[in-house]
Write a protein that holds these residues in place. Structure first.
Motif, short mmCIF file in Angstrom:
data_model
loop_
_atom_site.label_atom_id
_atom_site.label_comp_id
_atom_site.label_asym_id
_atom_site.label_seq_id
_atom_site.Cartn_x
_atom_site.Cartn_y
_atom_site.Cartn_z
N GLU A 304 31.02 19.68 49.78
CA GLU A 304 30.93 19.34 48.49
C GLU A 304 31.22 20.47 47.81
N THR A 305 30.64 21.38 48.11
CA THR A 305 30.55 22.80 47.33
C THR A 305 31.81 23.28 47.26
N SER A 306 32.14 23.55 48.17
CA SER A 306 33.84 23.89 48.74
C SER A 306 35.07 23.49 47.74
N ASP A 307 34.55 21.42 47.64
CA ASP A 307 35.76 21.08 46.54
C ASP A 307 35.41 21.52 45.93
N LEU A 308 34.00 21.78 45.04
CA LEU A 308 34.33 22.84 43.89
C LEU A 308 34.27 23.53 43.24
N LEU A 309 34.25 24.46 44.05
CA LEU A 309 34.52 25.90 44.20
C LEU A 309 36.02 25.74 44.05
N VAL A 310 37.12 24.82 44.87
CA VAL A 310 38.32 24.80 44.53
C VAL A 310 38.90 24.81 43.59
N SER A 311 38.49 22.97 43.02
CA SER A 311 38.49 21.97 41.21
C SER A 311 38.44 24.21 40.42
N VAL A 312 37.32 24.50 40.03
CA VAL A 312 36.75 26.00 39.36
C VAL A 312 38.28 26.77 39.06
N ALA A 313 38.50 27.09 40.94
CA ALA A 313 38.81 28.36 41.10
C ALA A 313 40.70 28.01 40.71
N GLY A 314 40.98 26.31 40.81
CA GLY A 314 42.63 25.51 40.15
C GLY A 314 42.50 25.65 38.56
N LEU A 315 41.07 25.74 38.13
CA LEU A 315 40.92 25.76 36.67
C LEU A 315 41.40 27.33 36.28
N LEU A 316 40.65 27.78 37.00
CA LEU A 316 41.03 29.35 36.69
C LEU A 316 42.03 29.96 36.34
N MET A 334 47.14 17.11 36.91
CA MET A 334 46.27 17.61 37.91
C MET A 334 44.78 18.24 37.13
N VAL A 335 45.36 19.78 37.15
CA VAL A 335 44.43 19.72 35.87
C VAL A 335 43.73 19.53 35.69
N LEU A 336 43.67 18.20 34.68
CA LEU A 336 42.50 17.14 34.15
C LEU A 336 41.19 16.89 35.22
N GLN A 337 42.51 15.90 36.47
CA GLN A 337 41.07 15.32 37.79
C GLN A 337 40.34 16.60 38.35
N GLN A 338 40.85 18.51 38.18
CA GLN A 338 40.03 19.40 38.82
C GLN A 338 38.81 19.87 37.82
N TYR A 339 39.13 19.32 36.42
CA TYR A 339 38.08 19.34 35.04
C TYR A 339 37.07 18.26 35.68
N MET A 340 37.63 17.00 35.65
CA MET A 340 36.13 15.73 35.70
C MET A 340 35.91 16.02 36.81
N ILE A 342 34.64 18.52 38.77
CA ILE A 342 33.43 19.49 38.03
C ILE A 342 32.81 19.25 36.76
N GLN A 343 33.01 18.36 36.88
CA GLN A 343 32.65 17.31 34.91
C GLN A 343 30.86 16.20 35.72
N LYS A 344 32.23 15.26 37.16
CA LYS A 344 31.19 14.55 37.99
C LYS A 344 30.02 14.75 38.73
N ALA A 345 30.24 16.18 39.47
CA ALA A 345 29.20 17.12 40.09
C ALA A 345 27.94 17.25 39.24
N ARG A 346 28.43 17.83 37.82
CA ARG A 346 27.21 17.75 36.85
C ARG A 346 26.28 16.45 36.06
N PHE A 347 27.89 15.48 36.40
CA PHE A 347 26.66 14.88 35.31
C PHE A 347 26.71 13.45 36.60
N THR A 348 27.21 13.61 37.47
CA THR A 348 26.88 12.29 38.39
C THR A 348 27.47 11.28 37.82
N ASP A 349 26.63 10.27 37.56
CA ASP A 349 26.81 8.51 37.82
C ASP A 349 26.69 8.47 35.68
N ARG A 350 26.74 9.74 35.69
CA ARG A 350 26.46 9.20 33.68
C ARG A 350 28.14 8.92 33.53
N LEU A 351 28.73 9.77 34.16
CA LEU A 351 30.16 10.28 33.45
C LEU A 351 31.00 9.11 34.08
#
Length: 479
Positions: A304-316, A334-340, A342-351
């Protein structure tokens, strides 16, 4: 100034005067010849009328003797009146050559009338024998009149033969004169027409040559036409237009040069700003570091951490490579999905993100990093401040000749004055949670990219905010 229509009227007047003079001359000589011919013919007709009326009177007298009724008597009286009228008409034909013969001719007419009257008188008095003698005498006189008429006509023919031949010769001369006049007038009219046409076509040719020079971009050549009509005025107006166009071109070139220098200055300023930002931290170094961390996390079993870092790297990586040119709507999604992610990892079920995408609309062009700042705005103001989080709806729909993109949230809404600031392109201070690409910047870039001021609309209330982007499928339709 001699106007063209004045020249035309002058030429027309000259032609009409010449034709009128020719017509009057030919008409005069023709009428003169015709009068002479008619005079001769009338002499013959008057003499022949005497013969005809004398014979008619004898016939009417004979008819009356056969059938003595009032109708036949009236015809006889009419014939008598006609021969008296013919006698008066013949008297006008007297001349020195026919004086004696015409006197005898008129005496014969008088004798015929007198004999006819006596025969009629004897018939009415029942003296049939005397009446018949007088009728025979009247018939004989009528025959003499006919013979005398032929003699007089023959004499008239001999008398007017020279005149008749002169008339024929005169007709031939008039015919020759008419031919020569037509040739002369034709030459004169050709000369006048040539001069008139030259006075019009020569200035037009000069004006045409000047127009050809202007079409080749030679605006420095003056336009001059030497004439005193509308064409000279047109040439002067054309020359003033040439001067104005030349000045306008010079002004446009000067403005283009200034604009080019201004654009270069803006590019230099933007480049210096980017260099200033990049001097704070090397984005490529950060990108490579994130990739290294992602691989290390994957090797250690933290997928999960690896996928999150891949999304951050792709966005960058997207931020580094896509800002200088347009991308497809598919890449933005596709970029929008990568951003989301990252945000889902941050807000979990709140988003909660609900997406409805028409796959046929994903090939249109759009400026890079257009959708992510709008979603980011919804996350920052509709999800993060609320403990229970929020819902974001993302839709892409086909609008026939355009694509409609909607981003909707159930947040507290945006103040009216802020909506006006965003749509007017005014700068709005960003908070610390932003990635750096502001909402106002997105509006400006969309309008610049499509050449349309109505590319975005924002609807907001206490129940939430809805951002609608309308983009053309064919960018060539943009202004």
């Amino acid at each position: 100034m001699n106007k063209i229509h004045k020249k035309i009227w002058t030429l027309t007047t000259v032609i009409l005067l010449i034709m009128a003079a020719i017509w009057i001359t030919l008409t005069y000589y023709n009428q003169k010849t015709q009068n002479q011919y008619n005079e001769i013919l009338q002499r013959y007709l008057r003499m022949n009328e005497v013969t005809r009326t004398s014979q008619q009177m004898i016939a009417d007298l004979n008819n009356y003797f056969i059938t003595p009724i009032p109708e036949n008597l009236d015809k006889l009286n009419k014939s008598r009146g006609k021969i008296e009228y013919a006698k008066r008409e013949v008297s006008y034909l007297r001349n020195s050559e026919n004086d004696f013969a015409l006197t005898n001719y008129m005496n014969l007419i008088d004798s015929l009338v007198e004999t006819t009257d006596r025969s009629l008188l004897y018939f009415n008095e029942k003296e049939t024998e005397d009446s018949a003698k007088e009728f025979s005498e009247a018939t004989r006189i009528s025959m003499y009149i006919s013979e005398m008429t032929l003699t007089l006509i023959d004499s008239e023919l001999n008398t007017y033969e020279r005149l008749y031949r002169g008339i024929i010769d005169q007709s031939e001369e008039i015919k020759k004169l008419g031919i020569w006049l037509m040739l002369m007038i034709t030459c004169l009219l050709m000369f006048l027409t040539y001069g008139f046409s030259l006075s019009i076509t020569k200035p037009v040719q000069k004006l045409t040559q000047a127009a050809n020079e202007l079409s080749r971009g030679r605006f420095h050549l003056p336009i001059k036409v030497d004439s005193n009509d509308e064409i000279a005025f047109l040439a002067q107006t054309f020359d003033r237009m040439r001067i104005n166009i030349n000045n306008l071109i010079s002004e446009i070139q000067h403005k283009a040069q200034l604009e080019h220098e201004l654009q270069e200055s803006k590019l230099l300023l933007k480049e210096s700003q980017l260099l200033n930002l990049q001097s704070q931290i090397n984005p490529h170094f950060l990108f490579n570091t994130l990739n290294t961390l992602s691989k290390k996390a994957y090797l250690e079993g933290s997928h999960e951490t690896s996928d999150l870092l891949v999304s951050v790297a792709g966005l960058l990586r997207y931020n580094l490579k896509r800002l200088d040119r347009p991308v497809t709507l598919r890449e933005e999604v596709m970029v929008l999905q990568q951003y989301m992610d990252i945000q889902k990892a941050r807000f979990t079920d709140r988003l909660h993100l609900k997406m409805s995408i028409d796959e046929t609309c994903l090939n249109v062009d759009i400026p890079g990093l257009t959708l992510q700042p709008i979603i980011e705005n919804a996350v920052n103001y509709a999800v993060e401040p609320r403990e229970d989080g929020g819902i974001i709806w993302f839709r892409i729909q086909d609008g026939n000749d355009c694509v409609i993109i909607e981003v909707e949230d159930d947040g507290p809404g945006i103040e009216e004055f802020k909506i006006k600031q965003i749509l007017q392109g005014q700068f709005i201070q960003k908070d610390g949670n932003s990635t750096g690409i502001g909402f106002t910047n997105v509006v400006r870039r969309l309008r610049l990219f499509y050449g349309n001021e109505d590319v975005m609309n924002i609807e907001s209330s206490a129940a939430g905010t809805k951002v609608v982007i309308t983009i053309p499928k064919d960018r060539r339709g943009a202004a």
